[in-house]
Design a protein around this motif. Structure first.
Motif, PDB file in Angstrom:
ATOM      1  N   GLY A 247       0.816  -1.209   0.000  1.00 44.74           N
ATOM      2  CA  GLY A 247       0.000   0.000   0.000  1.00 44.74           C
ATOM      3  C   GLY A 247       0.851   1.259   0.000  1.00 44.74           C
ATOM      4  O   GLY A 247       2.023   1.242  -0.353  1.00 44.74           O
ATOM      5  N   ASP A 248       0.266   2.355   0.451  1.00 39.50           N
ATOM      6  CA  ASP A 248       0.896   3.677   0.433  1.00 39.50           C
ATOM      7  C   ASP A 248       1.366   4.037   1.841  1.00 39.50           C
ATOM      8  O   ASP A 248       0.552   4.448   2.684  1.00 39.50           O
ATOM      9  N   TRP A 249       2.661   3.879   2.113  1.00 34.26           N
ATOM     10  CA  TRP A 249       3.222   4.083   3.454  1.00 34.26           C
ATOM     11  C   TRP A 249       4.379   5.051   3.421  1.00 34.26           C
ATOM     12  O   TRP A 249       5.134   5.110   2.443  1.00 34.26           O
ATOM     13  N   THR A 250       4.534   5.806   4.493  1.00 32.83           N
ATOM     14  CA  THR A 250       5.601   6.784   4.657  1.00 32.83           C
ATOM     15  C   THR A 250       6.545   6.294   5.749  1.00 32.83           C
ATOM     16  O   THR A 250       6.100   5.910   6.835  1.00 32.83           O
ATOM     17  N   PHE A 251       7.846   6.334   5.461  1.00 28.92           N
ATOM     18  CA  PHE A 251       8.854   5.921   6.439  1.00 28.92           C
ATOM     19  C   PHE A 251       8.847   6.873   7.631  1.00 28.92           C
ATOM     20  O   PHE A 251       8.858   8.088   7.461  1.00 28.92           O
ATOM     21  N   LEU A 252       8.840   6.322   8.841  1.00 30.49           N
ATOM     22  CA  LEU A 252       8.845   7.125  10.062  1.00 30.49           C
ATOM     23  C   LEU A 252      10.159   6.987  10.825  1.00 30.49           C
ATOM     24  O   LEU A 252      10.782   7.980  11.177  1.00 30.49           O
ATOM     25  N   PHE A 253      10.595   5.746  11.120  1.00 29.22           N
ATOM     26  CA  PHE A 253      11.803   5.547  11.927  1.00 29.22           C
ATOM     27  C   PHE A 253      12.455   4.218  11.596  1.00 29.22           C
ATOM     28  O   PHE A 253      11.854   3.345  10.979  1.00 29.22           O
ATOM     29  N   GLN A 254      13.713   4.087  12.036  1.00 31.12           N
ATOM     30  CA  GLN A 254      14.372   2.782  12.048  1.00 31.12           C
ATOM     31  C   GLN A 254      15.050   2.609  13.388  1.00 31.12           C
ATOM     32  O   GLN A 254      15.461   3.578  14.032  1.00 31.12           O
ATOM     33  N   LEU A 255      15.125   1.348  13.821  1.00 28.06           N
ATOM     34  CA  LEU A 255      15.612   1.016  15.150  1.00 28.06           C
ATOM     35  C   LEU A 255      16.534  -0.187  15.054  1.00 28.06           C
ATOM     36  O   LEU A 255      16.147  -1.225  14.510  1.00 28.06           O
ATOM     37  N   ASP A 256      17.741  -0.042  15.563  1.00 31.24           N
ATOM     38  CA  ASP A 256      18.710  -1.137  15.604  1.00 31.24           C
ATOM     39  C   ASP A 256      18.215  -2.198  16.580  1.00 31.24           C
ATOM     40  O   ASP A 256      17.629  -1.871  17.602  1.00 31.24           O
ATOM     41  N   GLY A 257      18.451  -3.463  16.281  1.00 28.61           N
ATOM     42  CA  GLY A 257      17.982  -4.554  17.133  1.00 28.61           C
ATOM     43  C   GLY A 257      18.722  -4.683  18.444  1.00 28.61           C
ATOM     44  O   GLY A 257      18.279  -5.407  19.328  1.00 28.61           O
ATOM     45  N   GLY A 258      19.812  -4.017  18.614  1.00 34.79           N
ATOM     46  CA  GLY A 258      20.545  -4.124  19.875  1.00 34.79           C
ATOM     47  C   GLY A 258      21.499  -2.971  20.040  1.00 34.79           C
ATOM     48  O   GLY A 258      21.838  -2.273  19.094  1.00 34.79           O
ATOM     49  N   GLY A 259      21.886  -2.784  21.235  1.00 30.79           N
ATOM     50  CA  GLY A 259      22.800  -1.688  21.520  1.00 30.79           C
ATOM     51  C   GLY A 259      23.285  -1.801  22.946  1.00 30.79           C
ATOM     52  O   GLY A 259      23.170  -2.850  23.586  1.00 30.79           O
ATOM     53  N   GLU A 260      23.780  -0.721  23.432  1.00 34.01           N
ATOM     54  CA  GLU A 260      24.341  -0.680  24.776  1.00 34.01           C
ATOM     55  C   GLU A 260      23.288  -0.916  25.851  1.00 34.01           C
ATOM     56  O   GLU A 260      23.569  -1.488  26.895  1.00 34.01           O
TER      57      GLU A 260
END
Length: 192
Positions: free
Chosen positions: A149-162
């Motif tokens: 469908g018609d979607w707008t990118f909002l965020f990305q999140l790394d699967g792990g971190g500190e």
């Protein structure tokens, strides 16, 4: 298409206390701007794990709340935007038709509250890696993969971190999207 022309990196730190304002944060418990809408895993019929909340651009206080079936309860399909094992709930907005919610205000969470500083980032910086970000272009691990469908990118999140670890597969990244009318969310993840 992206939600914001001014992308921001998410710089995380331990909050030291619960974050009780409607701001972008990871972990802890959601700060609902409307009636609680905690999503249930389609397969397990148990509450999903709260990953974080993202303040949406604009004058009105609007939030997108990210949930996923927890790693300890692994089920197939957490990467899929419409499988019912993850949910991006928009408030005010509408719950996706394939998601069942309860009115529980609190539930399982991935970590203690993590404060987020939103740091402006230029295009060259964003091309350098698979960082946590709000707005700007997505950095795909695999091929470009928007929900149907018609979607707008909002965020990305790394699967792990500190400060946290979420099962987005091997070195995975999660991607959040808003519908064209801004009323509904989708989430998917990719890994290497």
């Amino acid at each position: 298409m992206t939600i914001s022309e001014s992308p921001r990196r998410l710089v995380l730190s331990k909050a030291g206390a619960p974050v009780l304002e409607p701001v972008t944060k990871l972990g802890g418990q959601p700060v609902w701007v409307d009636k609680p809408q905690w999503p249930l895993s389609t397969e397990l019929e148990t509450p999903m794990m709260f990953l974080g909340q993202f303040r949406l651009p604009g004058e009105e206080v609007r939030m997108a709340y990210l949930f996923m079936t927890g790693s300890e309860d692994y089920v197939d399909g957490t990467w899929d935007s419409e499988e019912g094992e993850n949910a991006l709930i928009v408030q005010p907005g509408r719950v996706p038709s394939f998601i069942t919610v309860t009115d529980d205000a609190e539930g399982p969470t991935m970590s203690e509250d993590l404060a987020v500083e939103l740091v402006p980032a230029g295009a060259a910086e964003l091309e350098e890696g698979w960082d946590d970000r709000l707005g700007g272009p997505p950095a795909w691990i695999q091929d470009e993969e928007y929900p149907p469908g018609d979607w707008t990118f909002l965020f990305q999140l790394d699967g792990g971190g500190e400060f946290y670890d979420v099962n987005f597969g091997d070195a995975g990244i999660g991607y959040g999207f808003l519908s064209a009318d801004g009323e509904e969310g989708r989430f998917l993840w990719q890994c290497s």
